[in-house]
Design a protein around this motif. Structure first.
Motif, short mmCIF file in Angstrom:
data_model
loop_
_atom_site.label_atom_id
_atom_site.label_comp_id
_atom_site.label_asym_id
_atom_site.label_seq_id
_atom_site.Cartn_x
_atom_site.Cartn_y
_atom_site.Cartn_z
N LEU A 41 0.87 -1.29 0.09
CA LEU A 41 -0.07 0.22 -0.37
C LEU A 41 0.92 1.56 -0.09
O LEU A 41 0.39 2.28 -0.68
CB LEU A 41 -0.95 0.31 1.64
CG LEU A 41 -2.26 -1.40 1.56
CD1 LEU A 41 -2.48 -1.09 2.68
CD2 LEU A 41 -3.23 -0.27 -0.01
N CYS A 42 2.04 1.06 0.31
CA CYS A 42 3.09 2.26 0.60
C CYS A 42 4.03 2.48 -0.53
O CYS A 42 4.40 3.46 -0.74
CB CYS A 42 3.79 2.29 1.98
SG CYS A 42 2.67 2.52 3.74
N TRP A 56 15.20 4.23 7.96
CA TRP A 56 14.53 5.35 9.13
C TRP A 56 13.30 6.18 7.56
O TRP A 56 12.64 5.77 8.09
CB TRP A 56 15.26 6.57 9.20
CG TRP A 56 14.98 7.24 8.95
CD1 TRP A 56 14.28 7.96 10.61
CD2 TRP A 56 14.66 8.61 8.66
NE1 TRP A 56 13.50 9.25 10.37
CE2 TRP A 56 13.89 10.16 8.58
CE3 TRP A 56 14.17 8.67 6.99
CZ2 TRP A 56 13.48 11.24 8.16
CZ3 TRP A 56 14.00 9.90 6.46
CH2 TRP A 56 13.07 10.64 6.87
N ALA A 57 13.74 5.43 6.23
CA ALA A 57 12.60 5.85 5.43
C ALA A 57 11.81 5.20 4.85
O ALA A 57 10.95 5.67 4.55
CB ALA A 57 13.66 6.41 4.09
N ALA A 58 12.66 3.75 5.41
CA ALA A 58 11.21 2.95 4.99
C ALA A 58 9.55 3.27 5.65
O ALA A 58 8.17 2.90 5.56
CB ALA A 58 11.69 1.24 5.53
N TYR A 59 10.34 3.66 7.02
CA TYR A 59 9.27 3.29 7.82
C TYR A 59 7.87 5.44 8.22
O TYR A 59 7.33 5.48 8.95
CB TYR A 59 9.10 3.19 9.41
CG TYR A 59 9.26 1.65 8.94
CD1 TYR A 59 8.54 0.56 8.76
CD2 TYR A 59 10.87 0.75 8.73
CE1 TYR A 59 8.85 -0.90 8.59
CE2 TYR A 59 11.24 -0.36 8.28
CZ TYR A 59 9.78 -0.97 8.64
OH TYR A 59 10.05 -1.84 8.64
N GLN A 60 8.97 5.79 7.30
CA GLN A 60 7.92 7.68 7.06
C GLN A 60 7.25 7.37 7.24
O GLN A 60 6.23 6.71 6.04
CB GLN A 60 9.21 8.61 6.84
CG GLN A 60 10.87 7.91 7.71
CD GLN A 60 10.45 8.57 9.21
OE1 GLN A 60 10.06 9.54 9.29
NE2 GLN A 60 10.90 7.52 9.78
N LYS A 61 6.63 8.39 7.31
CA LYS A 61 5.13 9.03 6.86
C LYS A 61 5.41 9.66 4.98
O LYS A 61 6.19 10.52 4.86
CB LYS A 61 4.21 10.40 7.31
CG LYS A 61 2.83 11.14 6.99
CD LYS A 61 2.51 12.20 7.55
CE LYS A 61 1.43 12.69 7.27
NZ LYS A 61 1.21 13.96 8.14
N PHE A 100 3.81 10.55 1.08
CA PHE A 100 3.05 11.43 0.20
C PHE A 100 3.25 10.87 -0.67
O PHE A 100 3.35 10.68 -1.62
CB PHE A 100 3.04 12.82 0.85
CG PHE A 100 3.16 13.21 2.04
CD1 PHE A 100 1.86 14.14 2.12
CD2 PHE A 100 4.75 13.62 2.89
CE1 PHE A 100 1.75 14.75 3.96
CE2 PHE A 100 4.60 13.81 3.55
CZ PHE A 100 3.22 14.86 4.61
N MET A 101 1.42 9.78 -0.99
CA MET A 101 0.72 8.96 -1.71
C MET A 101 0.24 10.47 -2.90
O MET A 101 0.27 11.65 -2.61
CB MET A 101 -0.25 7.83 -1.49
CG MET A 101 0.07 7.49 -0.30
SD MET A 101 1.40 6.08 -0.27
CE MET A 101 1.48 5.39 -1.68
N PRO A 141 3.77 2.42 7.44
CA PRO A 141 3.83 1.69 7.97
C PRO A 141 4.47 1.48 9.47
O PRO A 141 5.10 2.23 9.65
CB PRO A 141 5.03 0.49 6.34
CG PRO A 141 6.03 1.52 6.33
CD PRO A 141 4.58 2.74 6.26
N VAL A 142 4.61 0.48 10.26
CA VAL A 142 4.92 0.78 11.72
C VAL A 142 5.06 -0.64 11.62
O VAL A 142 4.19 -1.80 11.09
CB VAL A 142 3.80 0.75 12.50
CG1 VAL A 142 3.78 2.64 12.19
CG2 VAL A 142 2.83 0.44 12.32
#
Length: 535
Positions: free
Chosen positions: A141-142, A277-282, A284-285, A293-294
């Motif tokens: 989804l991300c 770090w970047a993989a789990y940031q907010k 903007f789609m 993702p968390v």
């Protein structure tokens, strides 16, 4: 219809409603809107006005007599629209394990299942305008690749972000103001939930203004939707018929207060700090709301290790011993110097908008440069599910507010299970990094120290203690001996008093509570609609 009790108290004379909702935050507004749409006569009473007022806000004053916590008068907002007027928009659904009776978690288990809440989360999805109802497969989804962690060790969940500011405030509630069958009453401070002489039902609610006006609200059903601390305070203070307060026959009222405690649990020693770090940031789609993702401990690990359902986020920062960075310190100083009135909230919204632009346009480049040159390190920040603890509680104070009511004090207590979960998470994540050949974790010292307290570390972020998430105090249970309300939110022993909001949560999970409390408000509205139509 809009009534200001300070100006026209006579407008309520002789009125009889089907439902009276006390509190116009996310839960109260949602509930009132649904019942209004169903054709019922509804009263929505709010302590404050349409904007922040210092004297009204001061009614939230109280003492922290347990673990360090935010000042209670600053930890929630008392005007139409409620605390979500300044929230960060994080929406998430709770996991199946959150509802389960867990043998390793005393006092766990909901009297309802995740499947029973699912239809109301679907409805809440439309209210918050956060895209299609898709919550599984967060990486897809991300739009990012799977990060390679063993799903039997670390599960992946999802945040969806509501970007609408002040969703439940005046600008978004014109339908309520214009409705002929809904009466909004401003500056109506509930001072007494009056039980009948036999203690079987509620007869009326007394409301007063800070300027001396008063009224009596009468309805077939009453719903408290004032937030966890104020729900408890009102029920405890209404003790003239039932000793100890409404719904407190078994000393459960006010107990099991929960938060999402926050803390740095380890430094991630890796050759790719920025990538992780970047993989789990907010994110903007291109279309739809932002997503993130968390990582959480898998259900299997929670059971095997006796841990809670907590998550971690990641932060690139300079060494914590250097303190809060100047820019963050300046923002914190400005933010806390401003009242959350319309001007203050507008400035905060502007700041958030600028921060969003920065995140979209340049943040990753800046963070990558600082991480790759060793200026910052990567740290794990836990957002913990607090174990339900009967000693963590809301109590009445001897001090009184401007209306002469006893204030609420908070005795927030953490449990050994909370710190144990932090230790488990640091170790399991470190083991996964080592398995993949990507580094290891150096745990933070405090997680191995004696005692249950967590440190207050301002370098963690804007929420250095917990998430401003007030849960528990009127917990849901099928048995009055172990809770305050039943599976539908009705107070045990009272035929027509109900509670809405996260105060009914038996356990906290990791998810921010607003999305679920709105879903439960929708569920309660459906229940009340059925009862009213059945006569």
């Amino acid at each position: 219809m809009l009534v200001d009790l300070q100006k026209t108290p006579e407008a309520l004379a002789g009125r009889q409603f089907d439902v009276c909702v006390i509190g116009a935050g996310a839960a109260g507004v949602t509930l009132a809107r649904e019942l209004m749409r169903a054709g019922h006569q509804v009263c929505l009473a709010e302590s404050g006005g349409m904007d922040f007022e210092e004297k009204t806000q001061a009614l939230y004053d109280g003492a922290n007599i347990g673990h360090d916590y935010y000042p209670l008068e600053e930890a929630r907002l008392r005007f139409f629209g409620g605390t979500v007027s300044i929230w960060g928009g994080r929406c998430a659904i709770m996991d199946e394990i959150d509802f389960a009776k867990r043998s390793w978690v005393p006092h766990s288990g909901w009297p309802i299942t995740r499947d029973q809440v699912m239809p109301y989360w679907r409805q809440a999805q439309d209210i918050f305008e956060i895209g299609p109802f898709e919550w599984d497969d967060a990486y897809r989804l991300c739009g990012i690749p799977d990060q390679g962690f063993d799903p039997e060790k670390l599960a992946t969940d999802l945040w969806r972000f509501d970007e609408e500011t002040e969703r439940f405030a005046r600008a978004r509630t014109k339908d309520l103001i214009d409705a002929p069958n809904l009466t909004i009453v401003l500056h109506a401070n509930a001072t007494q939930i009056q039980a009948s002489a036999n203690g079987a039902e509620i007869e009326h609610v007394e409301v007063r203004t800070l300027t001396g006006q008063s009224a009596r609200l009468k309805a077939r059903h009453y719903v408290l939707a004032c937030g966890a601390i104020e729900n408890v305070r009102l029920m405890m203070a209404s003790d003239d018929v039932i000793a100890g307060g409404l719904g407190n026959a078994h000393d459960q009222l006010g107990r099991f207060f929960m938060e999402h405690p926050t803390g740095r649990i380890g430094k991630v020693e890796t050759s790719r700090p920025f990538d992780l770090w970047a993989a789990y940031q907010k994110r903007f789609m291109k279309s739809g709301p932002p997503l993130a993702p968390v990582l959480r401990l898998s259900d299997a690990v929670q059971e095997a290790e006796g841990a809670m359902n907590s998550i971690v986020t990641f932060k690139l920062q300079r060494p914590p011993e250097k303190g809060v960075a100047l820019g963050n310190k300046l923002y914190g100083t400005i933010k806390h110097s401003l009242n959350p009135n319309r001007t203050g909230r507008t400035l905060d919204h502007i700041y958030r908008g600028l921060r969003g632009w920065f995140h979209r346009a340049v943040r990753e480049k800046v963070e990558a440069a600082m991480a790759n040159t060793g200026m910052t390190g990567l740290y794990m920040i836990i957002r913990g599910e607090q174990a339900p603890n009967p000693d963590s509680r809301i109590v009445l104070s001897d001090k009184r507010n401007a209306l002469g009511e006893r204030q609420a004090d908070l005795d927030w207590q953490l449990d050994a299970l909370d710190k144990h979960t932090a230790r488990v998470f640091a170790r399991v994540f470190g083991e996964e990094l080592q398995r993949m050949g990507q580094g290891h974790v150096t745990p933070t010292e405090w997680i191995d120290e004696a005692g249950n307290d967590w440190p207050v570390d301002p370098t963690v972020g804007n929420h250095p203690i917990a998430g401003y998430h007030h849960m528990g105090g009127t917990r849901m249970s099928n048995d009055a001996k172990t809770g305050v309300v039943d599976a539908h939110g009705k107070v045990h022993g009272l035929a027509n008093l109900h509670v809405a909001g996260s105060s009914v949560f038996p356990t906290a999970g990791w998810a921010n509570p607003t999305f679920t409390l709105v879903a439960l408000a929708l569920r309660l509205a459906e229940r009340l609609d059925g009862e009213l139509k059945a006569g």
